[in-house]
Write a protein that holds these residues in place. Structure first.
Motif, PDB file in Angstrom:
ATOM      1  N   PHE A 197       0.720  -1.149   0.041  1.00 31.99           N
ATOM      2  CA  PHE A 197       0.039   0.028   0.048  1.00 31.99           C
ATOM      3  C   PHE A 197       0.919   1.027   0.056  1.00 31.99           C
ATOM      4  CE2 PHE A 197      -3.101  -3.070   1.756  1.00 31.99           C
ATOM      5  CZ  PHE A 197      -4.133  -2.981   0.630  1.00 31.99           C
ATOM      6  N   TYR A 198       2.089   1.143   0.539  1.00 26.37           N
ATOM      7  CA  TYR A 198       2.821   2.335   0.638  1.00 26.37           C
ATOM      8  C   TYR A 198       3.273   2.625  -0.929  1.00 26.37           C
ATOM      9  CZ  TYR A 198       7.175   4.917   1.083  1.00 26.37           C
ATOM     10  OH  TYR A 198       8.109   6.013   1.051  1.00 26.37           O
ATOM     11  N   GLN A 199       3.640   1.714  -1.593  1.00 32.50           N
ATOM     12  CA  GLN A 199       4.203   1.713  -3.014  1.00 32.50           C
ATOM     13  C   GLN A 199       3.147   2.269  -3.985  1.00 32.50           C
ATOM     14  OE1 GLN A 199       7.184   1.679  -3.930  1.00 32.50           O
ATOM     15  NE2 GLN A 199       7.858   0.791  -2.144  1.00 32.50           N
ATOM     16  N   ILE A 200       1.786   1.681  -3.595  1.00 33.38           N
ATOM     17  CA  ILE A 200       0.724   2.097  -4.328  1.00 33.38           C
ATOM     18  C   ILE A 200       0.345   3.666  -4.014  1.00 33.38           C
ATOM     19  CG2 ILE A 200      -1.993   2.393  -4.517  1.00 33.38           C
ATOM     20  CD1 ILE A 200      -1.619  -0.589  -4.116  1.00 33.38           C
ATOM     21  N   VAL A 215       2.805   5.819  -3.131  1.00 30.35           N
ATOM     22  CA  VAL A 215       3.850   6.567  -3.826  1.00 30.35           C
ATOM     23  C   VAL A 215       3.749   6.573  -5.379  1.00 30.35           C
ATOM     24  CG1 VAL A 215       6.464   6.196  -4.632  1.00 30.35           C
ATOM     25  CG2 VAL A 215       5.939   5.591  -2.216  1.00 30.35           C
ATOM     26  N   LEU A 216       3.125   5.706  -5.988  1.00 32.34           N
ATOM     27  CA  LEU A 216       2.846   5.515  -7.273  1.00 32.34           C
ATOM     28  C   LEU A 216       1.675   6.924  -7.546  1.00 32.34           C
ATOM     29  CD1 LEU A 216       2.730   4.656 -10.075  1.00 32.34           C
ATOM     30  CD2 LEU A 216       0.895   2.976  -9.409  1.00 32.34           C
ATOM     31  N   LEU A 217       0.681   6.825  -6.869  1.00 31.42           N
ATOM     32  CA  LEU A 217      -0.297   7.825  -6.863  1.00 31.42           C
ATOM     33  C   LEU A 217       0.226   9.214  -6.927  1.00 31.42           C
ATOM     34  CD1 LEU A 217      -3.373   6.448  -5.270  1.00 31.42           C
ATOM     35  CD2 LEU A 217      -2.896   6.492  -7.527  1.00 31.42           C
ATOM     36  N   ARG A 218       1.181   9.594  -5.712  1.00 31.59           N
ATOM     37  CA  ARG A 218       1.851  10.722  -5.509  1.00 31.59           C
ATOM     38  C   ARG A 218       2.698  11.318  -6.693  1.00 31.59           C
ATOM     39  NH1 ARG A 218       3.589  11.666   0.785  1.00 31.59           N
ATOM     40  NH2 ARG A 218       1.434  11.221   1.429  1.00 31.59           N
ATOM     41  N   ARG A 219       3.488  10.128  -7.235  1.00 31.62           N
ATOM     42  CA  ARG A 219       4.206  10.371  -8.573  1.00 31.62           C
ATOM     43  C   ARG A 219       3.377  10.971  -9.572  1.00 31.62           C
ATOM     44  NH1 ARG A 219       8.322   5.433  -8.775  1.00 31.62           N
ATOM     45  NH2 ARG A 219       9.681   5.938  -6.854  1.00 31.62           N
ATOM     46  N   ILE A 220       2.330  10.199  -9.920  1.00 31.06           N
ATOM     47  CA  ILE A 220       1.361  10.515 -10.837  1.00 31.06           C
ATOM     48  C   ILE A 220       0.984  11.916 -10.584  1.00 31.06           C
ATOM     49  CG2 ILE A 220      -0.860  10.120 -11.977  1.00 31.06           C
ATOM     50  CD1 ILE A 220      -0.410   7.188 -11.645  1.00 31.06           C
ATOM     51  N   TYR A 221       0.614  12.218  -9.504  1.00 31.32           N
ATOM     52  CA  TYR A 221       0.055  13.677  -9.131  1.00 31.32           C
ATOM     53  C   TYR A 221       1.109  14.741  -9.320  1.00 31.32           C
ATOM     54  CZ  TYR A 221      -2.220  17.554  -6.750  1.00 31.32           C
ATOM     55  OH  TYR A 221      -2.760  18.670  -6.531  1.00 31.32           O
ATOM     56  N   ASP A 222       2.137  14.529  -8.786  1.00 32.69           N
ATOM     57  CA  ASP A 222       3.375  15.352  -8.671  1.00 32.69           C
ATOM     58  C   ASP A 222       3.991  15.641 -10.112  1.00 32.69           C
ATOM     59  OD1 ASP A 222       3.173  15.791  -6.130  1.00 32.69           O
ATOM     60  OD2 ASP A 222       4.517  14.530  -5.148  1.00 32.69           O
ATOM     61  N   ALA A 263       5.230  11.041 -15.141  1.00 30.89           N
ATOM     62  CA  ALA A 263       4.665   9.685 -14.312  1.00 30.89           C
ATOM     63  C   ALA A 263       4.091   8.641 -15.460  1.00 30.89           C
ATOM     64  CB  ALA A 263       3.654   9.914 -13.460  1.00 30.89           C
ATOM     65  N   ILE A 264       3.842   8.969 -16.609  1.00 24.50           N
ATOM     66  CA  ILE A 264       3.373   7.989 -17.772  1.00 24.50           C
ATOM     67  C   ILE A 264       4.456   6.898 -17.958  1.00 24.50           C
ATOM     68  CG2 ILE A 264       2.569   7.689 -20.053  1.00 24.50           C
ATOM     69  CD1 ILE A 264       1.100  10.296 -19.743  1.00 24.50           C
ATOM     70  N   GLU A 265       5.636   7.402 -17.837  1.00 20.25           N
ATOM     71  CA  GLU A 265       6.528   6.368 -17.995  1.00 20.25           C
ATOM     72  C   GLU A 265       6.767   5.386 -17.070  1.00 20.25           C
ATOM     73  OE1 GLU A 265      11.608   6.423 -18.611  1.00 20.25           O
ATOM     74  OE2 GLU A 265      10.549   8.292 -18.806  1.00 20.25           O
ATOM     75  N   SER A 266       6.637   5.951 -15.662  1.00 21.01           N
ATOM     76  CA  SER A 266       6.540   4.970 -14.714  1.00 21.01           C
ATOM     77  C   SER A 266       5.442   3.965 -14.652  1.00 21.01           C
ATOM     78  CB  SER A 266       6.457   5.653 -13.267  1.00 21.01           C
ATOM     79  OG  SER A 266       7.759   6.642 -13.110  1.00 21.01           O
ATOM     80  N   VAL A 267       4.414   4.677 -14.876  1.00 19.45           N
ATOM     81  CA  VAL A 267       3.232   3.691 -15.038  1.00 19.45           C
ATOM     82  C   VAL A 267       3.473   2.817 -16.185  1.00 19.45           C
ATOM     83  CG1 VAL A 267       0.725   3.659 -15.766  1.00 19.45           C
ATOM     84  CG2 VAL A 267       1.563   5.662 -14.206  1.00 19.45           C
ATOM     85  N   PHE A 268       3.960   3.094 -17.376  1.00 15.24           N
ATOM     86  CA  PHE A 268       4.138   2.143 -18.428  1.00 15.24           C
ATOM     87  C   PHE A 268       5.192   1.002 -17.916  1.00 15.24           C
ATOM     88  CE2 PHE A 268       6.430   1.052 -22.401  1.00 15.24           C
ATOM     89  CZ  PHE A 268       5.416   0.247 -23.258  1.00 15.24           C
TER      90      PHE A 268
END
Length: 94
Positions: free
Chosen positions: A40-43, A45-52, A57-62
């Motif tokens: 859940f911490y990593q999720i 972090v992912l959501l914060r990266r997408i927002y920030d 962040a599309i590259e991270s999501v990919f």
């Protein structure tokens, strides 16, 4: 469609299989150092990266998509092949 068709067997049988499989997967994930808190911490972090980062962040999501697909797609493919084989075996016996 009845309940057994939807679940793939009796409710008790499916529940027992899911519990046993969940325990096995839990042991494996714990051995890899993945805990519910870590997950859940990593999720988060992912959501914060997408927002920030916005579109950066599309590259991270990919990357996450590719990593997840490496696990999900082969399992899906194996399940479909096994289901197809079971259908053809049941038609041959009839």
């Amino acid at each position: 469609m009845n309940r057994e068709t939807f679940l793939g067997g009796s409710v008790l049988g499916v529940t027992i299989r899911l519990v046993l499989l969940s325990i096995v997967v839990g042991v494996i994930l714990t051995a890899l150092g993945i805990t519910p808190q870590n997950f859940f911490y990593q999720i988060n972090v992912l959501l914060r990266r997408i927002y920030d980062l916005g579109f950066g962040a599309i590259e991270s999501v990919f990357g996450y998509l590719i990593l997840g697909a490496m696990v999900v797609v082969p399992i899906w493919l194996i399940a479909r092949v096994l289901k197809t084989m079971n259908r053809s075996n049941s038609k041959e016996t009839q």
